[in-house]
Design an enzyme around this catalytic site. Structure first.
Site, PDB file in Angstrom:
ATOM      1  N   LYS A 203      44.534  53.318  55.807  1.00 20.82           N
ATOM      2  CA  LYS A 203      43.936  52.818  54.510  1.00 20.82           C
ATOM      3  C   LYS A 203      44.277  53.822  53.560  1.00 20.82           C
ATOM      4  O   LYS A 203      44.095  55.078  53.606  1.00 20.82           O
ATOM      5  CB  LYS A 203      42.388  52.712  54.630  1.00 20.82           C
ATOM      6  CG  LYS A 203      41.531  52.355  53.595  1.00 20.82           C
ATOM      7  CD  LYS A 203      40.342  51.945  53.693  1.00 20.82           C
ATOM      8  CE  LYS A 203      39.237  52.839  53.064  1.00 20.82           C
ATOM      9  NZ  LYS A 203      37.688  52.534  53.390  1.00 20.82           N
TER      10      LYS A 203
ATOM     11  N   ASP B 102      27.569  48.518  52.691  1.00 22.69           N
ATOM     12  CA  ASP B 102      28.358  47.249  52.701  1.00 22.69           C
ATOM     13  C   ASP B 102      28.666  46.496  54.150  1.00 22.69           C
ATOM     14  O   ASP B 102      29.819  46.388  54.618  1.00 22.69           O
ATOM     15  CB  ASP B 102      29.797  47.869  52.075  1.00 22.69           C
ATOM     16  CG  ASP B 102      30.632  46.794  51.550  1.00 22.69           C
ATOM     17  OD1 ASP B 102      30.101  45.612  51.267  1.00 22.69           O
ATOM     18  OD2 ASP B 102      31.821  46.842  51.338  1.00 22.69           O
TER      19      ASP B 102
ATOM     20  N   MET C 145      44.729  49.626  50.261  1.00 22.13           N
ATOM     21  CA  MET C 145      45.242  48.770  51.091  1.00 22.13           C
ATOM     22  C   MET C 145      45.365  49.240  52.727  1.00 22.13           C
ATOM     23  O   MET C 145      45.176  50.326  52.687  1.00 22.13           O
ATOM     24  CB  MET C 145      47.081  48.664  50.726  1.00 22.13           C
ATOM     25  CG  MET C 145      47.146  47.935  49.526  1.00 22.13           C
ATOM     26  SD  MET C 145      46.877  46.084  49.316  1.00 22.13           S
ATOM     27  CE  MET C 145      48.371  45.686  50.213  1.00 22.13           C
ATOM     28  N   VAL C 146      45.359  48.335  53.472  1.00 23.17           N
ATOM     29  CA  VAL C 146      45.199  48.849  54.981  1.00 23.17           C
ATOM     30  C   VAL C 146      46.587  48.033  55.619  1.00 23.17           C
ATOM     31  O   VAL C 146      47.006  47.186  55.565  1.00 23.17           O
ATOM     32  CB  VAL C 146      44.198  48.248  55.588  1.00 23.17           C
ATOM     33  CG1 VAL C 146      44.064  48.880  57.118  1.00 23.17           C
ATOM     34  CG2 VAL C 146      42.677  48.675  54.847  1.00 23.17           C
TER      35      VAL C 146
ATOM     36  N   GLY D 136      45.057  44.278  55.796  1.00 20.22           N
ATOM     37  CA  GLY D 136      44.208  43.996  54.664  1.00 20.22           C
ATOM     38  C   GLY D 136      43.783  44.477  53.381  1.00 20.22           C
ATOM     39  O   GLY D 136      44.924  45.700  53.323  1.00 20.22           O
ATOM     40  N   LYS D 137      43.243  43.983  52.785  1.00 17.76           N
ATOM     41  CA  LYS D 137      43.056  44.825  51.251  1.00 17.76           C
ATOM     42  C   LYS D 137      41.744  44.794  50.719  1.00 17.76           C
ATOM     43  O   LYS D 137      40.910  43.775  50.883  1.00 17.76           O
ATOM     44  CB  LYS D 137      43.915  43.738  50.154  1.00 17.76           C
ATOM     45  CG  LYS D 137      44.114  44.238  48.822  1.00 17.76           C
ATOM     46  CD  LYS D 137      44.856  43.179  47.916  1.00 17.76           C
ATOM     47  CE  LYS D 137      45.103  43.708  46.452  1.00 17.76           C
ATOM     48  NZ  LYS D 137      43.836  44.498  45.924  1.00 17.76           N
ATOM     49  N   GLY D 138      41.438  45.808  50.249  1.00 15.17           N
ATOM     50  CA  GLY D 138      39.849  46.293  50.029  1.00 15.17           C
ATOM     51  C   GLY D 138      39.873  46.504  48.534  1.00 15.17           C
ATOM     52  O   GLY D 138      40.895  46.064  47.739  1.00 15.17           O
ATOM     53  N   GLY D 139      38.799  46.665  47.964  1.00 14.79           N
ATOM     54  CA  GLY D 139      38.611  46.995  46.653  1.00 14.79           C
ATOM     55  C   GLY D 139      39.646  47.817  45.785  1.00 14.79           C
ATOM     56  O   GLY D 139      40.020  47.923  44.644  1.00 14.79           O
ATOM     57  N   PHE D 140      39.676  49.117  46.638  1.00 13.09           N
ATOM     58  CA  PHE D 140      40.460  50.118  46.005  1.00 13.09           C
ATOM     59  C   PHE D 140      41.555  50.600  46.939  1.00 13.09           C
ATOM     60  O   PHE D 140      42.217  51.644  46.800  1.00 13.09           O
ATOM     61  CB  PHE D 140      39.677  51.279  45.557  1.00 13.09           C
ATOM     62  CG  PHE D 140      38.356  50.954  44.840  1.00 13.09           C
ATOM     63  CD1 PHE D 140      38.448  50.755  43.501  1.00 13.09           C
ATOM     64  CD2 PHE D 140      37.307  50.834  45.413  1.00 13.09           C
ATOM     65  CE1 PHE D 140      37.546  50.300  42.592  1.00 13.09           C
ATOM     66  CE2 PHE D 140      36.306  50.414  44.605  1.00 13.09           C
ATOM     67  CZ  PHE D 140      36.227  50.082  43.195  1.00 13.09           C
TER      68      PHE D 140
END
Ligand code: NAG
Ligand code: NAG
Ligand code: NAG
Ligand code: NAG
Ligand code: NAG
Ligand code: NAG
Ligand code: NAG
Ligand code: NAG
Ligand code: NAG
Ligand code: NAG
Length: 876
Positions: free
Chosen positions: A600, A697, A585-586, A579-583
């Site tokens: 992460k 969140d 990559m996972v 996955g990809k978050g705001g700041f």
């Protein structure tokens, strides 16, 4: 975001103002009992234009429910109800004009709101008097009680009283002021038996046809013939029935026969009042006449009557009538000179209902209410009249009540051990007939007031075990007053303060333990507490910026610290992206050869990202809960920051709902379980953590699922403490995901656990409906707007995720929906705390798993059975 919320609020406000101004419903009180908080109040009922509001400001107790059986048969105000699982008597308190005549209508519906199919039977009281017994086992589709009544005080108490094991419930309360010179009785009030107009087909008439919102039910018999007119009528007497009712009339088909209406009376001695409305609506020739006599039970009652052309005549009785044998028979017989049969346009029949018991003396009531309010007393049975009926008298009171026709007086008040704080309240002196006063075992402070000595009837006063100070007033040191004040160490009882008659008291020495010692002990304790508090906070917030300081948090725990090269190795050089978050990559990874992990990796040189990383490591190092994703380790090497978590193979909830993980649908009961687990995780952050944390969140994308669909909340990058934190709560940058972000937090910047509750509510709505949180194809409307709109249409099936294929219990679905909407309330104070959310979800799950499926019969869209209109009429 901000703008659209603002605009929404403005629109809601404008609509409300518009509605209020559009109608002249002067003096009307229209309460939709049990209207959920998130539904607009007041609102305009569509078919009548009546402005209904929520009942919540008029009653302190009860819970809200919604009709589940044949909801289409009920008008909106009768669809929701308030039920009373607790307390013997629960009362509405309405402000009325003393001495004005009102029509008071109370509507009751069961509709299997609780899914238990136990129809209630209970009593309805008006103030201290029995009004009616409500038997919903007999009236399975609901019933309405209606009286014409003149309140004897400025507030009207309408109470539901439990008489057996079933739970009282009410759907609506309606008050309508009536004209002064109408429905006059010798004594007593009038209870409606029926109110009919005579037409072969048609609807129940009420507001706006009837200015007083009386309900006129259509009625016709096979031996009658209908006549009608289209011409305008003159209706200017004191009764003003609706013109639509008078434009039609019944005449006997056999023109020489009388027109007969029979009804049964409840008892042999029942007294009744009749209001028969006539108007000639046929165009008579010069040689034609219509003239008739009215007989009641075979005896001449009134006449002869010659109805006036297109002009109302109302025949009323001055003294009450009784019907022999329990059957009343009204007959209209034409006279010998009449060429036409009799006619009848509309008829009202009431029986006399006596409310003999006087309410408690008004100044006593005002005083006791002020006392209760001052001390914020929480006594469940302090509802309705304080003294009467005797079996429902308020706890702690005794009253003098000799004759029903004299108002009872309060003679004794016992608030011993009631947690009272503050001074002895002056309102006590308004209880002028008080004999006994017991305020012992409380935390009362201040002086013993002078007025106690001036209350003439008062002969017993117990003030012991409080924190009163000063001296005993002279006025109390008189004969015949029994006064107890022991256990008040600061009360001066020495000779210099003058001693009351008999009691012995502990000396004032007790109180004079050197104040300085106490104070200094206090300061030391305070210091220690603050110090401790501060150190926790420091530990909680300050993550070192440079690797050398990092020791402070790394040493203390068993979590493994990895080097960057180990991270590269475990992820096989960042091979598989999860996955990809705001700041960040996972990536997928493996440690110790077998343990699967999610890694992460923080993108480099992002300050914002660093802060979040810091927060997340810090939090995860301290918290452990089965519903929070756990940390396996971390990497902290120069600019390389990574977090290594346990891997949850089943992805996140958002993927599941959107169908990205194949056609497998998470069923309703699993969804409830997932919601509960997420709530437990959040509850732990809010309550179990020190300092308490807000996740900030919460969203479906952050709910990860394991093989067994047990869930874990993840992504703590935005989490912050919200109490006692070193950072000012206001200064924190507002963060969150649009759509899930609490609008109030967004505006004020004030962070609290209720912001998570909001996000949780949105997430729950998503799980229930599978609708987009922000609908880009529909004006960026928010999911709460969509749901509120759909709820007004009342069909849960249209709201629920269609993928669930109607495989859920309607009750649990409604409950979950109402819970979600209360969580997503724009006002944080109206959102429940997480502990309550958890409780509600557990109940929902019990309800869902009880095995009773409650959605049968709701599926056919064309089902539209007419409700027996004499019950709770669906107007037009
Ligand atoms: C009922 O309401 C009125 C005003 O709204 C208030 O003055 C009165 O104290 C209330 N009575 C009770 C019993 O709560
Ligand atoms: C209640 O309503 C149903 C239809 O919804 C009807 O069949 C039934 O007869 C009604 N019962 C009573 C007692 O009015
Ligand atoms: C009220 O009516 C009852 C029953 O008819 C009667 O016994 C009583 O005397 C009446 N009271 C008054 C004040 O007229
Ligand atoms: C009243 O008007 C309707 C339609 O306007 C008509 O069908 C009906 O026959 C009229 N009734 C009378 C009594 O004139
Ligand atoms: C009404 O009651 C009277 C007297 O009890 C009876 O003679 C008559 O047949 C009844 N009429 C109808 C229509 O029920
Ligand atoms: C009334 O007069 C009309 C003619 O104007 C006649 O047809 C009718 O039969 C008369 N009706 C009666 C009851 O006498
Ligand atoms: C009406 O006629 C009947 C007989 O047809 C008679 O007995 C009665 O007295 C008459 N009544 C009046 C008021 O004329
Ligand atoms: C009032 O008391 C009941 C139990 O007696 C308790 O459940 C409830 O929370 C209390 N309410 C308040 C506002 O203190
Ligand atoms: C007041 O109530 C308490 C129990 O709540 C009781 O022990 C006490 O005797 C009562 N006081 C009086 C004056 O009856
Ligand atoms: C008085 O207040 C203190 C704390 O404020 C509390 O611990 C104590 O139980 C109270 N006493 C009574 C009798 O309510």
């Amino acid at each position: 975001m901000e703008r659209s919320f603002g605009l929404l609020l403005v629109l809601i406000t404008l609509v409300i103002i518009h509605i209020v101004q559009a109608q002249d419903q002067n003096g009307f009180i229209s309460l939709d009992c049990g209207l959920p908080e998130y539904q607009t109040s007041p609102y305009n009922e569509a078919s009548t234009g009546l402005l209904f509001s929520s009942d919540k400001d008029f009653i302190q107790s009860g819970k809200t429910g919604r009709v589940q059986e044949n909801p289409k048969n009920y008008l909106e105000p009768y669809l929701t109800l308030r039920y009373f699982p607790e307390g013997k008597r629960n009362c509405y308190n309405l402000s009325v004009d003393k001495g004005r005549k009102y029509l008071i209508g109370a509507s009751f519906v069961y509709g299997n709101y609780d899914g238990r199919d136990i129809k209630p039977v209970f009593d309805l009281y008006l103030g201290p008097n029995l009004w009616a017994t409500i038997d919903l086992q007999r009236w399975v589709n609901g019933t309405r009680e209606e009286i014409l009544h003149i309140p004897t005080s400025k507030s009207l108490q309408i109470c539901l009283v439990r008489t057996g094991t079933t739970t009282p419930a009410i759907a609506a309360l309606e008050l309508r002021p009536l004209r002064k010179n109408s429905y006059i009785t010798q004594n007593g009030s009038l209870s409606l038996v029926f109110r009919r107009y005579f037409k072969e087909s048609g609807f129940t008439l009420r507001y706006m046809e009837d200015v007083s919102d009386r309900l006129w039910v259509r009625f016709f018999m096979k031996e009658w013939t209908q006549i009608s007119t289209n011409l305008t009528m003159k209706i200017n007497n004191n009764y003003v029935p609706p013109e639509d009712a008078l434009k039609n009339a019944a005449t006997p088909t056999d023109t020489s026969a009388p027109l007969t209406i029979n009804w049964s009376s409840e008892s042999f001695s029942e007294e009744c009042y009749l209001y028969a409305h006539f108007a000639e609506i046929q165009d008579l020739q010069a040689n034609e006449t219509r003239e008739f006599n009215i007989l009641l039970n075979g005896e001449h009652y009134y006449g002869p009557v010659i109805p006036k052309k297109l002009d109302i005549t109302t025949v009323e009785n001055v003294t009450p009538k009784t019907c022999q044998g329990g059957v009343c028979s009204l007959q209209l017989t034409r006279t010998n000179r009449s060429t036409l049969p009799p006619l009848l346009n509309a008829l009202e029949v009431y029986r006399v209902i006596q409310f003999p018991q006087s309410e408690t003396d008004e100044s006593d009531v005002d005083a006791i209410i002020e006392i209760a309010a001052t001390y914020a007393l929480n006594k469940t049975n302090w509802q309705g009249d304080p003294c009467v009926p005797e079996q429902l008298r308020w706890d702690g009171l005794n009253c003098k009540n000799t004759e029903m026709s004299t108002p009872p007086r309060i003679t004794s008040l016992n608030l011993s051990s009631s947690g009272l704080n503050g001074n002895i309240v002056a309102a006590i002196q308004s209880l002028t007939k008080l004999k006994k006063l017991d305020l012992s075992n409380n935390n009362l402070t201040g002086e013993v007031p002078e007025f106690l000595g001036n209350m003439e009837s008062l002969s017993f006063i117990n003030l012991s075990w409080n924190t009163l100070n000063g001296s005993i007033p002279q006025s109390l040191q008189k004969k015949g007053v029994e006064l107890s004040v022991e256990g008040n160490p600061r009360l001066c009882l020495s000779d210099s303060c003058r001693k009351p008659s008999k009691k012995k008291f502990p000396m004032a020495i007790v109180a004079s333990i050197p104040v300085a010692i106490v104070a200094s002990v206090f300061i030391v304790v305070l210091f220690l507490v603050l110090r401790r508090k501060k150190s926790t906070v420091v530990k909680g917030l300050h993550l070192p910026r440079t690797p050398t300081e990092e020791v402070t948090f790394a040493n203390k725990n068993s979590k493994r610290r990895f080097t960057y090269s180990e991270v590269i190795q475990m992820t096989n050089n960042f091979e598989k992206v999860l996955g990809k978050g705001g700041f960040d990559m996972v990536y997928h990874g493996t440690v110790s050869g077998s343990e699967q992990v999610a890694v992460k990796v923080l993108s480099q040189s992002s300050t914002q990202g660093y802060k979040e990383f810091k927060a997340e490591v810090d939090l995860l190092l301290r918290v452990h809960h089965t519903n929070l994703v756990s940390l396996v380790g971390y990497c902290y090497e120069g600019d390389h920051l990574a977090l290594i978590y346990e891997f949850l193979p089943n992805g996140d909830l958002k993927q599941h709902l959107s169908g990205k993980r194949g056609r497998f649908i998470i069923n309703w009961s699993t969804r409830l379980q997932i919601a509960l687990e997420a709530a437990l995780g959040l509850g732990y952050l809010h309550i179990g953590c020190k300092p308490p944390m807000a996740h900030r969140d919460v969203k479906t994308a952050n709910i990860l699922l394991d093989d067994n669909f047990k869930d874990k909340l993840s992504d703590f990058g935005l989490s912050r403490p919200f109490q006692g934190g070193g950072e000012s709560q206001q200064s924190t940058v507002i963060a969150g995901t649009p759509g899930y972000l609490d609008p109030e937090y967004h505006h004020s910047g004030r962070l609290g656990e209720k912001s998570d509750v909001y996000s949780f509510g949105v997430e729950l709505l998503e799980m229930i409906t599978n609708q987009p949180v922000i609908n880009q194809t529909n004006d960026n409307s928010h999911i709460t707007q969509w749901v509120a709109f759909m709820v007004n249409r009342g069909n849960i099936i249209e709201i629920m995720d269609p993928n669930l294929s109607k495989d859920y219990d309607i009750n649990s679905a409604w409950r979950a929906l109402e819970l979600a909407m209360s969580c997503a309330n724009p006002s944080s104070s109206k959102r429940p705390p997480m502990s309550q959310v958890i409780q509600e979800l557990k109940e929902c799950i019990v309800c869902e798993n009880s095995g009773i499926r409650n959605n049968q019969g709701l599926e056919s869209e064309d089902m539209n059975i007419d409700l027996d209109t004499s019950v709770v009429p669906r107007a037009r």
